[in-house]
Design a protein around this motif. Structure first.
Motif, short mmCIF file in Angstrom:
data_model
loop_
_atom_site.label_atom_id
_atom_site.label_comp_id
_atom_site.label_asym_id
_atom_site.label_seq_id
_atom_site.Cartn_x
_atom_site.Cartn_y
_atom_site.Cartn_z
N GLU A 1 0.82 -1.20 0.00
CA GLU A 1 0.00 0.00 0.00
C GLU A 1 0.86 1.26 0.00
O GLU A 1 0.60 2.20 -0.75
CB GLU A 1 -0.92 0.00 1.22
CG GLU A 1 -1.79 1.25 1.31
CD GLU A 1 -2.71 1.23 2.52
OE1 GLU A 1 -3.24 2.30 2.88
OE2 GLU A 1 -2.90 0.15 3.12
N LEU B 1 2.67 1.65 -3.42
CA LEU B 1 1.77 2.18 -4.44
C LEU B 1 1.48 3.66 -4.21
O LEU B 1 1.34 4.43 -5.16
CB LEU B 1 0.46 1.39 -4.46
CG LEU B 1 0.51 0.02 -5.13
CD1 LEU B 1 -0.82 -0.70 -4.95
CD2 LEU B 1 0.84 0.14 -6.61
N THR B 2 1.38 4.06 -2.95
CA THR B 2 1.15 5.47 -2.63
C THR B 2 2.33 6.32 -3.07
O THR B 2 2.17 7.36 -3.71
CB THR B 2 0.90 5.65 -1.13
OG1 THR B 2 -0.28 4.91 -0.75
CG2 THR B 2 0.70 7.12 -0.77
N GLY C 1 2.58 6.23 -6.87
CA GLY C 1 1.45 6.98 -7.42
C GLY C 1 1.66 8.47 -7.30
O GLY C 1 1.39 9.23 -8.24
N LEU D 1 6.16 -1.37 -12.81
CA LEU D 1 5.13 -1.67 -11.81
C LEU D 1 4.83 -3.16 -11.76
O LEU D 1 4.64 -3.73 -10.67
CB LEU D 1 3.86 -0.89 -12.12
CG LEU D 1 3.79 0.56 -11.63
CD1 LEU D 1 2.57 1.25 -12.20
CD2 LEU D 1 3.77 0.61 -10.11
N PHE E 1 4.84 -5.67 -8.54
CA PHE E 1 3.74 -6.56 -8.15
C PHE E 1 4.24 -8.01 -8.04
O PHE E 1 3.84 -8.75 -7.14
CB PHE E 1 2.60 -6.48 -9.15
CG PHE E 1 1.92 -5.14 -9.20
CD1 PHE E 1 1.88 -4.32 -8.09
CD2 PHE E 1 1.33 -4.69 -10.37
CE1 PHE E 1 1.25 -3.08 -8.12
CE2 PHE E 1 0.69 -3.46 -10.43
CZ PHE E 1 0.66 -2.65 -9.30
N ALA F 1 -0.85 -3.29 -13.85
CA ALA F 1 -0.09 -2.04 -13.82
C ALA F 1 -0.74 -0.98 -14.71
O ALA F 1 -0.85 0.19 -14.33
CB ALA F 1 1.35 -2.29 -14.26
N TYR G 1 -3.84 0.31 -12.95
CA TYR G 1 -3.51 1.22 -11.86
C TYR G 1 -3.18 2.61 -12.39
O TYR G 1 -3.67 3.62 -11.86
CB TYR G 1 -2.33 0.67 -11.05
CG TYR G 1 -1.87 1.62 -9.96
CD1 TYR G 1 -2.67 1.85 -8.84
CD2 TYR G 1 -0.65 2.28 -10.06
CE1 TYR G 1 -2.25 2.73 -7.85
CE2 TYR G 1 -0.23 3.15 -9.07
CZ TYR G 1 -1.03 3.37 -7.97
OH TYR G 1 -0.63 4.25 -6.99
N VAL H 1 -5.41 3.87 -4.62
CA VAL H 1 -4.64 2.77 -4.04
C VAL H 1 -5.55 1.77 -3.35
O VAL H 1 -5.43 0.55 -3.54
CB VAL H 1 -3.58 3.31 -3.05
CG1 VAL H 1 -2.95 2.17 -2.24
CG2 VAL H 1 -2.48 4.07 -3.81
N LEU I 1 -6.04 -2.00 -4.72
CA LEU I 1 -5.56 -3.11 -3.90
C LEU I 1 -6.68 -4.06 -3.49
O LEU I 1 -6.52 -5.28 -3.55
CB LEU I 1 -4.86 -2.57 -2.64
CG LEU I 1 -3.36 -2.30 -2.75
CD1 LEU I 1 -2.82 -1.84 -1.42
CD2 LEU I 1 -2.61 -3.53 -3.24
#
Length: 223
Positions: A98, A101-102, A105, A150, A154, A172, A175, A206, A210
Motif C-alpha cells: 500500500e 503504491l502510494t 502513485g 510496476l 507486483f 499495472a 492502476y 490505491v 488493492l
C-alpha cells in the motif's frame, strides 16, 4: 534530486566544455526535450537544436536520422531517469505494498500534471495523429516502460505471498489509468477544481486497486 523536467528547464545554452561524452549526450537529449516541449515538435528543427546546443547539425545527424528519432531518444532518457528515481524511493522494498503504491502513485501523478508535461502531451497527441509509427515508439519508451516497472514490483510482492498471481502488466496499466486519466483530462481542459485533494485521490485509487486485486482468484499467467 532534480527531475528530468527541472533539469531541462535549467539547462544552459551551449555545449558543455567539459565532462564525458555520455554527459554531453545527456545534455543534448535534455536540451532537445526542453525545446520540443516549449516550442512544439512541428516548430522544432534539427538546425534549431544544433544552434541551441552549440553543435553542428552534422554532429546530430551522425546520431539521429531525423528529429523524431531524437525526440524518442530524449523521451526515453527522461523516462529512464524517472524509473531510476522511482526505484530509489526510500525503503521501496521494505514497505507495505500500500505504501509503495502510494509513493509511486504520488511520483507518477506529480510528473503527469507538471505544466510542461501537459503541454507536451497536447503537442504529442497532435503529432501522432499524423505519424502513427511515432505513437507506437513513444508508447514503448513511455507508458510501457512504467507498466513493466510496476509489474515487476507486483511480482515481487506476489512472491512474498501478499498478492495472488495475475497478469501484472494488465494490473499495472489499470492502476496507472485509475491514477492518471481523470486528473490529466481535467487539467488539460482547465477543469481541475481549486480544492482538489491530490493525496485523497491517490489514497482512493490505491485502496480501490488493492482491494480489487487482492480479492481476485489467482491466475496462472506469465509475466
Amino acid at each position: 534530486m532534480s527531475t528530468p523536467i527541472e533539469i531541462a528547464s535549467k539547462v544552459k545554452v551551449g555545449r558543455p566544455k567539459s565532462g564525458t561524452a555520455q554527459e554531453r549526450h545527456a545534455h543534448l537529449l535534455e536540451h532537445s526535450l526542453h525545446i520540443f516541449m516549449t516550442e512544439g515538435v512541428a516548430n522544432t528543427s534539427m538546425a534549431r537544436i544544433a544552434a541551441a546546443c552549440s553543435v553542428s547539425t552534422r554532429t546530430i545527424y551522425k546520431r539521429f536520422s531525423n528529429k523524431y528519432e531524437l525526440l524518442i531518444a530524449a523521451m526515453k532518457h527522461m523516462v529512464e531517469q524517472d524509473v531510476s528515481a522511482m526505484f530509489q524511493l526510500e525503503n521501496l522494498q521494505q514497505q507495505s505494498l500500500e505504501q509503495v503504491l502510494t509513493d509511486i502513485g504520488r511520483f507518477i501523478l506529480n510528473r503527469v500534471l507538471e505544466p510542461r508535461m501537459l503541454s507536451f502531451f497536447r503537442i504529442a497527441v497532435a503529432e501522432v495523429a499524423h505519424l502513427p509509427e511515432l505513437s507506437r515508439a513513444m508508447t514503448v519508451v513511455g507508458p510501457e516502460r512504467i507498466h513493466q516497472m510496476l509489474a515487476d514490483v507486483f511480482s515481487t510482492y506476489a512472491r512474498k505471498g501478499q498478492l495472488p498471481e495475475q497478469n501484472f502488466l494488465l494490473a499495472a496499466e489499470s492502476y496507472c489509468e485509475l491514477l492518471i486519466s481523470g486528473p490529466r483530462r481535467r487539467a488539460l481542459f482547465g477543469m481541475q477544481p481549486a480544492d482538489w485533494d491530490v493525496e485523497a485521490h491517490i489514497q482512493f485509487v490505491v485502496q480501490l486497486f488493492l482491494k480489487g486485486l487482492q480479492g481476485m482468484e489467482p491466475q496462472n499467467v506469465g509475466h
